[in-house]
Design an enzyme around this catalytic site. Structure first.
Site, PDB file in Angstrom:
ATOM      1  CD  GLU A 243      -2.985  -1.223   2.194  1.00 12.56           C
ATOM      2  OE1 GLU A 243      -2.470  -1.437   3.306  1.00 12.56           O
ATOM      3  OE2 GLU A 243      -4.207  -1.115   2.006  1.00 12.56           O
TER       4      GLU A 243
ATOM      5  CD  GLU B 201      -3.526  -6.484   3.464  1.00  9.60           C
ATOM      6  OE1 GLU B 201      -3.513  -7.191   2.429  1.00  9.60           O
ATOM      7  OE2 GLU B 201      -2.824  -5.476   3.611  1.00  9.60           O
TER       8      GLU B 201
END
Ligand code: NAD
Length: 646
Positions: free
Chosen positions: A103, A123
């Protein structure tokens, strides 16, 4: 200092150094924030390269911050800060850019990577979704279909594939920093691309999402996060950036507090701890350079393949030339399968096979560091093998048995230097299944035990220490589970209903269809052996089926019927007739009740195993069930799921 700044002319180099994996701790987030401020204020800086020291790029969140209140600066804000910097940032990636690491890289205007770098958003494997724009920026950079794959599977991509997808702007051969600085400098001569958040995204039709939902649900088997991640991606494609970010954040926060996320964190930490038990911290394992396997059947071939996959040369000993040829053919079959599935190239498969020396001659074992016995499950045969091993092998070589049910102490009886003996219980197929039960006998030395754990690390397996009892941890629980399932059948619960209940609970298969696949005869023969030895073993429903030749799929029927060449179980009228006298009519149970009852039985056996000291912790039992028996990972294992923790 976690973050330092250096200069190469007009290019600033921001280096992150937060060993061991540059996890995104609060200090690191703050350091990056300050660097962005400093560099924006410095008029002599034209562009920024973000690079990491040590073995990897930012590999993800700081796991020690899991479950604690987040400390500012928050990651979404940091990513936005980097994205909004006045100078373009280039992320220079080696090792892994995972989760928050990717990210951050998506907040940079450019990403470059070395060829063996991997990039991913794992995730969902922790029961959450990316929380700092991963689901919103990724589709804007790589398009929706590639983003769906990356985000809902959690599987990382290699640099080359990432470059094809547009996630990486250049693959750097040679020195990463040098290549990244050159890239950043050249990029200044071209018009800058839009930051990820401002790029348009092509929104697919409703039909696309319906298809994806079906496909993701099928793989997820009850895990919530992959579908929620898909919903985030849909929002990212159909709404504006800010709205999609808010939706992702909301989803992230909700999932972070969910039972599934707690269960997956539990498994994550258990898996991390398993390969390095504290008790063996100061024990040096035997270096493993050459390995050998005795027996080239189902297990022996699989174990040899696993050893080859880890790069060890292997000697494979069989009882005669024909059996050697069969064993080598088994191995070829395994590697050919890997080629068909695209896991190995032809050349790699050939090299794996060439590293196995098939022989009948025990003299070939003289310099093996580790020998794993996987011959017939008969005490006489196994003992004879260990007698030969004692003569053929060096005095320090670790000698292991892969027995499933025999007492390893009986196998080792009379073995000179018994400190080198240990049980290493692999699961079929041994080159695929992650679980390795490690079973020391009382004489097993710490060094031998440590070598077992080192082997598990080399083979990328999950080792669990087990004490000696019939079936060790996993097969003992399996026996109780099957008996409990049979007890439900006796009460009148339909076989197919029990299987459907366990599938609905997240298992790949129910207990009866699984037996049909593996064959009912193995457990039957074992019970018959115990009966012959004078033990009082009650007749099971499975015994009734095996006695009339119903051994499972391989005989065209077991608990179910199978059409020739088909694997789809069909409820069987003959089974109903065969078992009619044993079955009391009509207990009504919901699928939920069935699954709860059977998991409770597993946990009860697990508790007994703990009480007897066969397993060392509830988490070990959870790992056994998840990695050896298909227990749904997102439920955390039978112990965690029933509240037995600690
Ligand atoms: P298998 O019958 O497929 O293979 C056994 C092999 O051992 C045969 O190829 C045979 O030729 C060879 N062999 C027999 N005597 C030998 C000798 N004296 N010297 C050298 N080779 C000899 O059996 P398998 O399923 O591979 O099981 C092997 C062992 O692994 C057993 O102890 C079994 O309990 C255990 N195990 C099996 C599984 C499973 O799922 N099949 C799982 C875990 C452990």
């Amino acid at each position: 200092m976690t973050v330092t700044i250096a200069r190469q002319g007009e290019i600033a180099v921001v280096t992150v150094d937060n060993p061991p994996v540059n996890a995104l701790s609060a200090a690191l987030r703050q350091g990056l924030w300050d660097a962005a401020d400093t560099l924006d204020a410095d008029a002599s800086v034209a562009a920024v390269v973000l690079v990491c020291a040590g073995r990897t790029f930012i590999a993800g969140a700081d796991v020690t911050e899991f479950g604690k209140p987040p400390v500012p600066p928050h990651l979404p804000d940091l990513v936005a800060r980097i994205e909004g910097a006045q100078k373009p940032w280039t992320a220079a990636i080696h090792g892994s850019a995972l989760g928050g690491g990717l990210e951050v890289a998506l907040g940079c205007r450019f990403r470059v990577a070395v060829p063996d770098a991997s990039l991913g958003l794992p995730e969902v494997s922790l029961g959450i979704v990316p929380g700092a724009g991963g689901t919103v920026r990724t589709p804007r950079v790589v398009g929706v279909p590639a983003a769906v794959d990356l985000v809902t599977s959690g599987r990382p991509m290699r640099a080359a594939k990432a470059a094809e997808a547009g996630l990486v702007d250049a693959v750097i051969q040679g020195d990463l920093l040098e290549g990244a600085v050159t890239f950043a400098r050249q990029a200044l001569t071209r018009p800058l691309p839009e930051p990820a958040s401002s790029r348009p995204v092509a929104a697919p039709e409703a039909e696309f999402w319906a298809e994806q939902e079906k496909a993701v649900a099928k793989v997820a088997k009850g895990a919530a996060a992959p579908l929620r991640a898909l919903a985030c991606l849909r929002k990212a494609a159909e709404a504006g950036f800010a709205e999609a970010m808010a939706f992702e954040r909301e989803t992230f926060l909700e999932l972070r507090g969910s039972d599934q996320a707690a269960a997956l964190r539990h498994v994550f930490f258990a898996e991390r701890a398993a390969p390095r038990p504290a008790a063996l911290r100061d024990v040096e394992p035997l270096p493993l350079r050459r390995a050998a396997v005795i027996g080239g059947g189902t297990m022996g071939a699989g174990i040899a393949a696993a050893l080859r996959d880890a790069g060890l040369p292997v000697v494979l000993v069989e009882r005669d030339d024909e059996a050697v040829a069969r064993g080598m053919a088994n191995l070829r079959g395994i590697f050919d399968g890997a080629v068909r599935r695209g896991k190995l190239t032809e050349a790699q498969a050939a090299a794996r096979l060439a590293g196995v020396a098939g022989t009948t001659d025990y003299a070939a074992l003289a310099d093996a560091d580790l020998v794993i016995e996987a011959v017939f499950e008969e005490i006489g045969v196994k003992r004879a093998v260990f007698e030969q091993l004692a003569r053929a092998c060096g005095p320090d070589a670790v000698l292991a048995t892969n027995t499933s049910y025999l007492d390893p102490r009986a196998i080792a009886e009379g073995l000179p230097n018994p400190g080198r003996f240990i049980g290493l219980h692999f699961f079929s197929p041994a080159n695929v299944m992650k679980l390795l039960e490690i079973v020391p006998v009382p004489e097993t030395s710490d060094r031998t035990l440590a070598t077992g754990f080192a082997l598990a690390r080399a083979l990328k397996k999950i080792p669990v220490r087990a004490g000696i009892c019939e079936g060790f941890i996993g097969n003992r629980i399996l026996k109780r589970y099957r008996a409990a399932a049979e007890a439900l059948v006796r009460k009148g619960v339909p076989i197919a209903e029990i299987d459907a209940a366990m599938r609905g609970h997240g298992f790949a298969m129910g207990p009866f269809e699984a037996q049909d696949l593996g064959g009912l005869d193995i457990a039957f023969l074992q019970r018959e052996g115990a009966r012959a030895a004078g033990q009082d073993v009650a007749e099971t429903l499975g015994d009734i089926l095996v006695r009339v030749g119903r051994k499972g799929q391989k005989t065209g029927g077991g608990w179910y019927d199978y059409a020739p060449g088909e694997r789809k179980p069909q409820p069987s009228a003959s089974v109903a007739e065969l078992l009619a006298r044993e079955i009391a009519p009509g207990a009504a149970m919901s699928r939920d009740q069935i699954a709860q009852a059977l998991v409770a039985e597993m946990a009860a056996e697990g508790q007994a195993i703990l009480d007897e000291g066969i397993a060392q912790a509830p988490a070990d039992i959870d790992l056994v069930e998840i990695h050896g028996y298909g227990f749904p990972r997102w439920r955390g294992g039978p112990m965690f799921a029933t509240g037995i923790r600690g």
